[in-house]
Design a protein around this motif. Structure first.
Motif, short mmCIF file in Angstrom:
data_model
loop_
_atom_site.label_atom_id
_atom_site.label_comp_id
_atom_site.label_asym_id
_atom_site.label_seq_id
_atom_site.Cartn_x
_atom_site.Cartn_y
_atom_site.Cartn_z
N ILE A 53 25.06 60.15 -10.25
CA ILE A 53 24.34 59.15 -9.48
C ILE A 53 23.59 58.20 -10.41
O ILE A 53 23.02 58.62 -11.42
CB ILE A 53 23.36 59.81 -8.48
CG1 ILE A 53 22.66 58.77 -7.61
CG2 ILE A 53 22.35 60.68 -9.21
CD1 ILE A 53 21.91 59.38 -6.43
N VAL A 54 23.62 56.91 -10.05
CA VAL A 54 22.85 55.88 -10.75
C VAL A 54 21.66 55.54 -9.86
O VAL A 54 21.85 55.15 -8.70
CB VAL A 54 23.69 54.62 -11.02
CG1 VAL A 54 22.85 53.57 -11.75
CG2 VAL A 54 24.94 54.97 -11.83
N VAL A 55 20.44 55.68 -10.39
CA VAL A 55 19.23 55.49 -9.58
C VAL A 55 18.39 54.33 -10.11
O VAL A 55 18.01 54.32 -11.29
CB VAL A 55 18.35 56.77 -9.58
CG1 VAL A 55 17.09 56.55 -8.74
CG2 VAL A 55 19.14 57.95 -9.05
N ASP A 56 18.13 53.35 -9.26
CA ASP A 56 17.21 52.26 -9.58
C ASP A 56 15.79 52.79 -9.35
O ASP A 56 15.32 52.85 -8.22
CB ASP A 56 17.50 51.06 -8.67
CG ASP A 56 16.44 49.97 -8.78
OD1 ASP A 56 15.68 49.97 -9.78
OD2 ASP A 56 16.36 49.14 -7.85
N VAL A 57 15.12 53.18 -10.43
CA VAL A 57 13.81 53.82 -10.29
C VAL A 57 12.70 52.83 -9.97
O VAL A 57 11.55 53.24 -9.73
CB VAL A 57 13.44 54.63 -11.56
CG1 VAL A 57 14.36 55.82 -11.71
CG2 VAL A 57 13.45 53.76 -12.80
N ASP A 58 13.02 51.53 -9.92
CA ASP A 58 12.04 50.54 -9.46
C ASP A 58 11.96 50.51 -7.94
O ASP A 58 11.09 49.85 -7.38
CB ASP A 58 12.40 49.15 -9.99
CG ASP A 58 12.24 49.04 -11.50
OD1 ASP A 58 11.46 49.82 -12.08
OD2 ASP A 58 12.91 48.17 -12.10
N SER A 59 12.87 51.21 -7.28
CA SER A 59 12.86 51.26 -5.81
C SER A 59 11.58 51.94 -5.32
O SER A 59 11.06 52.86 -5.95
CB SER A 59 14.07 52.05 -5.31
OG SER A 59 15.28 51.44 -5.70
N GLN A 60 11.09 51.48 -4.17
CA GLN A 60 9.85 52.03 -3.60
C GLN A 60 9.99 53.52 -3.33
O GLN A 60 9.01 54.27 -3.45
CB GLN A 60 9.50 51.29 -2.31
CG GLN A 60 8.15 51.69 -1.73
CD GLN A 60 7.81 50.88 -0.49
OE1 GLN A 60 8.55 49.99 -0.09
NE2 GLN A 60 6.68 51.20 0.14
N ALA A 61 11.19 53.96 -3.00
CA ALA A 61 11.42 55.38 -2.70
C ALA A 61 11.18 56.27 -3.91
O ALA A 61 10.98 57.48 -3.77
CB ALA A 61 12.84 55.59 -2.18
N CYS A 62 11.18 55.65 -5.10
CA CYS A 62 10.97 56.42 -6.33
C CYS A 62 9.50 56.49 -6.76
O CYS A 62 9.20 57.07 -7.81
CB CYS A 62 11.82 55.84 -7.47
SG CYS A 62 13.59 56.07 -7.25
N ASP A 63 8.60 55.88 -5.98
CA ASP A 63 7.16 55.98 -6.29
C ASP A 63 6.78 57.45 -6.41
O ASP A 63 7.18 58.28 -5.57
CB ASP A 63 6.34 55.32 -5.19
CG ASP A 63 6.47 53.80 -5.19
OD1 ASP A 63 7.10 53.27 -6.12
OD2 ASP A 63 5.97 53.16 -4.25
N ASP A 64 6.01 57.77 -7.45
CA ASP A 64 5.60 59.15 -7.70
C ASP A 64 6.80 60.08 -7.86
O ASP A 64 6.68 61.30 -7.68
CB ASP A 64 4.69 59.68 -6.58
CG ASP A 64 3.42 58.85 -6.43
OD1 ASP A 64 2.88 58.44 -7.48
OD2 ASP A 64 3.00 58.61 -5.30
N LEU A 65 7.96 59.46 -8.16
CA LEU A 65 9.20 60.23 -8.36
C LEU A 65 9.60 61.05 -7.14
O LEU A 65 10.25 62.08 -7.25
CB LEU A 65 9.08 61.14 -9.60
CG LEU A 65 9.08 60.41 -10.94
CD1 LEU A 65 8.67 61.36 -12.06
CD2 LEU A 65 10.46 59.83 -11.24
#
Length: 282
Positions: A53-65
């Motif tokens: 999987i490629v994850v855009d960690v700037d996405s809001q869903a990734c806040d606080d991981l």
């Protein structure tokens, strides 16, 4: 089959990464998601039977991981690539053992390198690398070793389900197709014996996950193996020079021509027509 998930809550970015990956390797099937619930549901359903999987960690869903914590809870061994414009979670990337970290804008060379690394990492952890060949003869290979078949009907049943491309096939249709001359009772008896033998065969080879079904129908899990037929058809569908060349290289003889399965003629004719199209295009 090689397949990769792309998650970004920025739709344009998800589509851009997906298109780049498909250009890098036409054999890869890409599933792009902008909804974190949909992406996590896919991971949970497939149970790791895909490349990573490629994850855009700037996405809001990734806040606080948050997204990553749930993702790791679903699959501890999943191969991951982080993507970010800001360098977000670069340190945490080590904790999550990501295979690579890409900064935006993504350069094609770096993405290609990252995808190759991800697939290689996934291949090392995947004990059963299964490849099914249909051009010329039907063969199943695990990590390059071809599986021998003592029972030709057991082999034919698997070939028929592979030909169905993951669709659920009713028990009645299987019986009528594989035993067209037998009466209903005899066909049902032959089917249940053959299905039992196939499950035993796959189980002994550690391939039980290839077959899914119930009393009323059966299907193959197309995410659990790679297949020259599927790769060929995807490449023809892409209809660009690189994909046509890949399709040409895959063609090692007519579809199942050495097995003489009467039901395979429809697919054989279609593949012959597609191969003619490939030959005219390269």
């Amino acid at each position: 089959m090689k397949s990769i998930v792309v998650f970004s809550q920025r739709k344009r970015l998800a589509l851009l990464i997906a298109k780049h990956i498909e250009r890098i390797d036409p054999q890869i099937k890409v599933y792009e998601y902008t909804d974190p619930v949909d992406a996590l549901s896919f991971v949970a359903e497939k149970e790791g039977s895909f490349g990573g999987i490629v994850v855009d960690v700037d996405s809001q869903a990734c806040d606080d991981l948050r997204f990553m914590k749930i993702l790791r809870g679903l699959n501890r061994s999943l191969s991951i690539i982080f993507v970010s414009k800001s360098g977000r979670f670069a340190v945490e990337a080590f904790e999550y053992e990501v295979s690579d970290y890409l900064t935006l804008p993504i350069k094609k060379e770096r993405l290609e390198e990252a995808i190759e690394k991800l697939i290689e990492k996934n291949s090392r952890k995947n004990g059963n690398q299964v490849y099914i060949r249909t051009f010329g003869s039907f063969e199943v290979a695990v990590r390059g070793v071809t599986i021998p078949w003592k029972n030709s009907k057991t082999k034919e049943l698997l070939a028929f389900l592979v030909d169905s491309r993951g669709d659920n096939v009713s028990s009645e249709k299987i019986q009528k197709t594989l035993w067209p001359e037998a009466d209903a009772e005899k066909a049902a008896s032959n089917y249940h014996t053959t299905l039992h033998n196939l499950r035993k065969k796959l189980g002994r080879c550690g391939l039980s996950h290839l077959l899914e079904g119930s009393r009323g129908s059966q299907r193959v899990n197309v995410d659990a193996f790679e297949c020259d037929l599927y790769d060929f058809e995807r490449s023809v569908e892409k209809s660009d020079t690189k994909s046509y060349q890949h399709a040409f290289d895959l063609y090692k003889g007519r579809y199942l021509e050495n097995n003489a399965y009467h039901w395979s003629k429809f697919t054989m004719v279609r593949i012959d027509m597609q191969f003619e199209q490939v030959c005219r295009s390269i």
